[in-house]
Enzyme design. Structure first.
Site: not given
Ligand code: ATP
Ligand code: MEV
Ligand code: MG
Length: 395
Positions: A13, A133, A139-144, A191, A202
């Protein structure tokens, strides 16, 4: 468990407005991306639970008999609001992952094991789960969220808690509204483990897809939105959402009378943006609409800097794009990671290309993205590209 093999995917996202404020009950606007996380679940007879996470170079397995004692004393799990703190504590001891760890692998493993144990609490199943993935991790694109939504959908389906919606004639299928709500609730638990204190926006986008307004747990799909062109830039500066979210909370606690108006203002930015997007969709977009959207981006980026989630790499992004009349802000948790740049319909291709070139020369990844992808889906293997199948099938 009847499932022998099961494929699901969920989108990442971008948050247009409202990151961080949304954690404190304010309005956010978010939209799904065309980059997805893919998962393959196989039932096996090995007596093991195995997880393959090639993006983060993690390949682990546990004997079911070793995991079973962790469930001693656990009540019925229904994926409701609260994490089972005792189970999480036992899991941390079992895996040796400390309370303050934000390590990528540890968080992914903890979220997986927690969801696996709670979903299969009645009878632990022998399965192999492989996740790959297209999204950059952390990186902020909702990978978690995409990871947690895929885990939730696949584990709940394999357990029989929700259906496997795919019929033999279909390549992709979605679950019913009630089933999606369950997927979303369980993904939120993952999450919580990875983020600490997530708002839920997210995982809502990962589950439902499309363009959403999110406010205090209420999800409203936005059906009237114009086509927006967005440039995505990954500064590649690593950061942890958990750390950034907790830093903003500390700042609010320290300076409530200064920070609360900022959160309120970000909420107003989200609402003004939503109103402008609706007008654009209903009456057709005008240059004045774009002027408003650009001003809102600038205002919000300043607010996010005040919250302490900016980064010099994001300042560079804003400066490089503004030199060509384009407006940018961070997206997601900030502190590095990704930013978005709004492109106007009349923005010349040569301007876009030279912006991309300059951002790449700064060491960033940069590409024009497409938004509004569908939420979580089950797929037949025929629906997946050969490249994705090759990765998921190689374990
Ligand atoms: N493809 C993947 N395989 C395994 N673990 C993953 C994968 N993608 C995300 N994760 C898990 O999610 C964590 C990243 O979550 P984090 O919320 O910090 O970043 P994000 O979701 O990319 O960014 P944001 O929450 O700002 O959108 C990683 O440290 C890992 O534990
Ligand atoms: C930083 C934040 O607002 C967005 C992360 O994608 C955290 C959240 O809403 O859970
Ligand atoms: Mg995340």
């Amino acid at each position: 468990m009847q499932t022998r093999e099961f494929f699901v995917s969920a989108p990442g996202k971008v948050i247009l407005h409202g990151e961080h404020s949304v954690v404190h009950g304010k309005v956010a606007l978010a939209v799904s991306l065309n980059l997805r996380t893919h998962l393959r679940l196989q039932s096996t007879s090995s007596g093991d639970v195995r997880i393959n996470l090639p993006n983060i170079d993690t390949f682990l397995s546990w004997e079911i008999t070793a995991l079973q004692p962790l469930l001693a004393g656990c009540g019925e799990q229904d994926g409701l609001k609260e994490l089972d703190g005792d189970l999480l504590k036992r899991l941390r001891e079992f895996t040796g992952i400390s309370d303050d760890s934000t390590d990528t692998r540890s968080m992914a493993v903890l979220a997986f094991l927690y969801m696996y144990l709670t979903v299969f609490a009645k009878s632990l199943a022998s399965i192999t789960v492989s996740v790959w993935s297209e999204l950059p991790t952390g990186a902020g694109l909702g990978s978690s969220a995409a990871y947690n939504v895929c885990l939730s959908a696949a584990l709940l389906s394999a357990r029989g808690a929700i259906s496997s919606p795919l019929t033999p004639q279909q390549e992709s299928a979605r679950w019913s509204k009630e089933e999606m709500e369950l997927i979303n609730r369980w993904a939120f638990m993952g999450e919580k483990i990875i983020h600490g204190n997530p708002s839920g926006v997210d995982n809502a986008v990962g589950t439902w897809g499309g363009f959403l307004r999110y406010h205090a747990g209420n999800i409203t799909p936005l059906s009237w939105v114009p086509i927006l062109r967005i440039l995505l830039t990954n500064t590649k500066v690593p950061r942890s959402t958990k750390v950034l979210v907790s830093g903003v909370k500390d700042k609010i606690n320290k300076f409530p009378s200064i920070m609360n108006p900022i959160l309120e203002s970000v909420s107003a930015v989200s609402c003004t943006c939503e109103k402008t997007l609706t007008e654009m969709a209903v009456h057709g977009p005008s240059p004045e609409h774009y002027n408003i959207l650009e001003e809102l981006i600038d205002i919000n980026q300043h607010h996010l800097n005040v919250m302490g989630v900016g980064h010099s790499s994001l300042d560079t992004l804003c400066r490089v794009t503004l030199a060509r009349g384009l407006h940018s802000k961070l997206t997601g948790a900030g502190g590095g990671g990704c930013g978005i740049t709004l492109l106007r319909p009349e923005t010349d291709t040569s301007v876009i290309q030279s912006t991309i070139d300059e951002l790449k020369a700064c060491g960033f990844d940069c590409w024009e993205t497409s938004i509004g992808a569908p939420g979580v889906q089950q797929h037949s293997s025929a629906a997946l590209s050969q490249d994705i199948l090759k990765i998921l099938n190689s374990y």
